[in-house]
Design a protein around this motif. Sequence first.
Motif, mmCIF file in Angstrom:
data_model
loop_
_atom_site.group_PDB
_atom_site.id
_atom_site.type_symbol
_atom_site.label_atom_id
_atom_site.label_comp_id
_atom_site.label_asym_id
_atom_site.label_seq_id
_atom_site.Cartn_x
_atom_site.Cartn_y
_atom_site.Cartn_z
ATOM 1 N N PHE A 55 0.839 -1.195 0.000
ATOM 2 C CA PHE A 55 0.000 0.000 0.000
ATOM 3 C C PHE A 55 0.881 1.254 0.000
ATOM 4 O O PHE A 55 2.012 1.245 0.499
ATOM 5 C CB PHE A 55 -0.910 0.021 1.231
ATOM 6 C CG PHE A 55 -1.856 -1.135 1.310
ATOM 7 C CD1 PHE A 55 -2.734 -1.397 0.274
ATOM 8 C CD2 PHE A 55 -1.877 -1.966 2.420
ATOM 9 C CE1 PHE A 55 -3.613 -2.469 0.337
ATOM 10 C CE2 PHE A 55 -2.748 -3.040 2.498
ATOM 11 C CZ PHE A 55 -3.612 -3.299 1.449
ATOM 12 N N ILE A 56 0.345 2.332 -0.550
ATOM 13 C CA ILE A 56 1.013 3.635 -0.537
ATOM 14 C C ILE A 56 0.076 4.622 0.138
ATOM 15 O O ILE A 56 -1.076 4.768 -0.270
ATOM 16 C CB ILE A 56 1.346 4.108 -1.969
ATOM 17 C CG1 ILE A 56 2.335 3.132 -2.628
ATOM 18 C CG2 ILE A 56 1.927 5.519 -1.949
ATOM 19 C CD1 ILE A 56 2.604 3.438 -4.094
ATOM 20 N N ASP A 57 0.540 5.271 1.191
ATOM 21 C CA ASP A 57 -0.270 6.256 1.919
ATOM 22 C C ASP A 57 0.191 7.650 1.530
ATOM 23 O O ASP A 57 1.370 7.984 1.657
ATOM 24 C CB ASP A 57 -0.127 6.047 3.427
ATOM 25 C CG ASP A 57 -1.271 6.698 4.204
ATOM 26 O OD1 ASP A 57 -1.633 7.838 3.863
ATOM 27 O OD2 ASP A 57 -1.785 6.076 5.142
ATOM 28 N N LEU A 58 -0.741 8.466 1.049
ATOM 29 C CA LEU A 58 -0.410 9.790 0.532
ATOM 30 C C LEU A 58 -0.421 10.887 1.585
ATOM 31 O O LEU A 58 -0.098 12.031 1.276
ATOM 32 C CB LEU A 58 -1.388 10.171 -0.596
ATOM 33 C CG LEU A 58 -1.449 9.205 -1.777
ATOM 34 C CD1 LEU A 58 -2.413 9.720 -2.830
ATOM 35 C CD2 LEU A 58 -0.070 8.993 -2.382
ATOM 36 N N GLN A 59 -0.799 10.530 2.818
ATOM 37 C CA GLN A 59 -0.845 11.558 3.863
ATOM 38 C C GLN A 59 -0.724 10.913 5.233
ATOM 39 O O GLN A 59 -1.682 10.387 5.768
ATOM 40 C CB GLN A 59 -2.137 12.378 3.782
ATOM 41 C CG GLN A 59 -2.219 13.449 4.862
ATOM 42 C CD GLN A 59 -3.488 14.281 4.742
ATOM 43 O OE1 GLN A 59 -4.227 14.175 3.777
ATOM 44 N NE2 GLN A 59 -3.725 15.125 5.721
ATOM 45 N N LYS A 165 3.597 16.554 -3.189
ATOM 46 C CA LYS A 165 2.267 17.161 -3.157
ATOM 47 C C LYS A 165 2.253 18.357 -2.227
ATOM 48 O O LYS A 165 2.918 18.364 -1.196
ATOM 49 C CB LYS A 165 1.226 16.124 -2.710
ATOM 50 C CG LYS A 165 -0.208 16.628 -2.708
ATOM 51 C CD LYS A 165 -1.208 15.495 -2.594
ATOM 52 C CE LYS A 165 -1.139 14.747 -1.283
ATOM 53 N NZ LYS A 165 -2.294 13.845 -1.091
ATOM 54 N N VAL A 166 1.487 19.391 -2.613
ATOM 55 C CA VAL A 166 1.286 20.566 -1.771
ATOM 56 C C VAL A 166 -0.213 20.827 -1.687
ATOM 57 O O VAL A 166 -0.895 20.915 -2.710
ATOM 58 C CB VAL A 166 1.993 21.808 -2.343
ATOM 59 C CG1 VAL A 166 1.675 23.042 -1.510
ATOM 60 C CG2 VAL A 166 3.505 21.600 -2.391
ATOM 61 N N THR A 167 -0.744 20.904 -0.458
ATOM 62 C CA THR A 167 -2.156 21.223 -0.254
ATOM 63 C C THR A 167 -2.304 22.722 -0.044
ATOM 64 O O THR A 167 -1.630 23.302 0.813
ATOM 65 C CB THR A 167 -2.717 20.467 0.959
ATOM 66 O OG1 THR A 167 -2.725 19.065 0.666
ATOM 67 C CG2 THR A 167 -4.147 20.910 1.262
ATOM 68 N N ILE A 190 -6.236 20.664 -3.481
ATOM 69 C CA ILE A 190 -7.113 21.637 -2.836
ATOM 70 C C ILE A 190 -7.550 21.076 -1.489
ATOM 71 O O ILE A 190 -8.063 19.959 -1.400
ATOM 72 C CB ILE A 190 -8.345 21.933 -3.713
ATOM 73 C CG1 ILE A 190 -7.922 22.563 -5.042
ATOM 74 C CG2 ILE A 190 -9.326 22.849 -2.979
ATOM 75 C CD1 ILE A 190 -9.064 22.767 -6.026
ATOM 76 N N GLY A 191 -7.333 21.835 -0.435
ATOM 77 C CA GLY A 191 -7.722 21.389 0.890
ATOM 78 C C GLY A 191 -7.679 22.518 1.892
ATOM 79 O O GLY A 191 -7.070 23.564 1.637
ATOM 80 N N HIS A 192 -8.335 22.346 3.036
ATOM 81 C CA HIS A 192 -8.438 23.410 4.045
ATOM 82 C C HIS A 192 -8.791 24.724 3.346
ATOM 83 O O HIS A 192 -8.141 25.741 3.540
ATOM 84 C CB HIS A 192 -7.132 23.533 4.837
ATOM 85 C CG HIS A 192 -6.915 22.406 5.787
ATOM 86 N ND1 HIS A 192 -7.476 22.371 7.050
ATOM 87 C CD2 HIS A 192 -6.213 21.251 5.645
ATOM 88 C CE1 HIS A 192 -7.120 21.248 7.653
ATOM 89 N NE2 HIS A 192 -6.368 20.544 6.821
ATOM 90 N N SER A 193 -9.857 24.649 2.575
ATOM 91 C CA SER A 193 -10.200 25.738 1.668
ATOM 92 C C SER A 193 -11.635 26.198 1.859
ATOM 93 O O SER A 193 -12.515 25.403 2.181
ATOM 94 C CB SER A 193 -10.000 25.262 0.218
ATOM 95 O OG SER A 193 -10.539 26.186 -0.702
ATOM 96 N N THR A 212 -7.455 17.171 -0.782
ATOM 97 C CA THR A 212 -7.029 16.615 0.494
ATOM 98 C C THR A 212 -8.230 16.509 1.426
ATOM 99 O O THR A 212 -8.930 17.478 1.646
ATOM 100 C CB THR A 212 -5.951 17.505 1.136
ATOM 101 O OG1 THR A 212 -4.797 17.506 0.281
ATOM 102 C CG2 THR A 212 -5.555 16.993 2.514
ATOM 103 N N HIS A 213 -8.493 15.298 1.933
ATOM 104 C CA HIS A 213 -9.686 14.951 2.713
ATOM 105 C C HIS A 213 -10.906 15.792 2.276
ATOM 106 O O HIS A 213 -11.376 16.671 2.974
ATOM 107 C CB HIS A 213 -9.455 15.009 4.218
ATOM 108 C CG HIS A 213 -8.661 16.176 4.733
ATOM 109 N ND1 HIS A 213 -9.079 17.474 4.627
ATOM 110 C CD2 HIS A 213 -7.470 16.215 5.386
ATOM 111 C CE1 HIS A 213 -8.190 18.270 5.183
ATOM 112 N NE2 HIS A 213 -7.204 17.545 5.646
ATOM 113 N N LEU A 214 -11.399 15.430 1.097
ATOM 114 C CA LEU A 214 -12.482 16.156 0.432
ATOM 115 C C LEU A 214 -13.669 16.394 1.363
ATOM 116 O O LEU A 214 -14.175 15.471 2.000
ATOM 117 C CB LEU A 214 -12.939 15.371 -0.801
ATOM 118 C CG LEU A 214 -13.980 16.038 -1.695
ATOM 119 C CD1 LEU A 214 -13.411 17.297 -2.348
ATOM 120 C CD2 LEU A 214 -14.446 15.062 -2.776
#
Length: 233
Positions: A55-59, A165-167, A190-193, A212-214
Amino acid sequence: MYALTNCTIYTTHSVLSDHAVIIKNDQIDSVTLATDLDNSIKTIDLNGANLCPGFIDLQINGCGGVMFNSEISEQTLEIMQATNLKSGCTSYLPTLITSSDEDIKLALKVARNFIDKTKNEILGLHLEGPFISLEKKGVHRAEFVRSPDLDIIDLICANADIVSKVTIAPESFSAEVIQQLHQAGIVVSIGHSNATYAQASEAINNGASFATHLFNAMSPMTGRNTWCRRRNL
């Protein structure tokens, strides 16, 4: 060369039993029926274990009792990697949430040193902030939330080989800066937006390709009737 045998193999399309995975030069060479294996090949009996791609975890902000923001060090990354392996996660993006410029620079240095020493463990950094919405900051520290600083953006782009990656909150960004990150090869998320539909659409048109965590720490959908008509519901 060797073969992994006596296991249940999970591929993209099927679940295989009575098969073996042949490894050559540290890479998967083929998957074959166990009965077709050459008698001369070395075998490793997995005793009925499940075998699947890692598995690959992105965050991952932290695990194994450590947080990357709390201790930006190679030791922290080693602990996180060892913890991930216990659940089948072989590679990940260590995630630094909204921080000072000094911590961002340190994270870049630590990640580069770690990546230079290891293979296929850290696939790059995820910088979650600091260029996010103050209204949707969540647990991110308010004193570090800020508008894009071109010097830091240039530094991030100069290290695009280790920043995956940059959020960002796109309402705080110009099209040119989003394009700069995208063209450097960094995934713009796009995140914390608190962006409007128009602002989010513009960001996507200029290279943003991830979320990011939609809808978590993000403004919800509004105008249900309009949305339903567009979806013919």
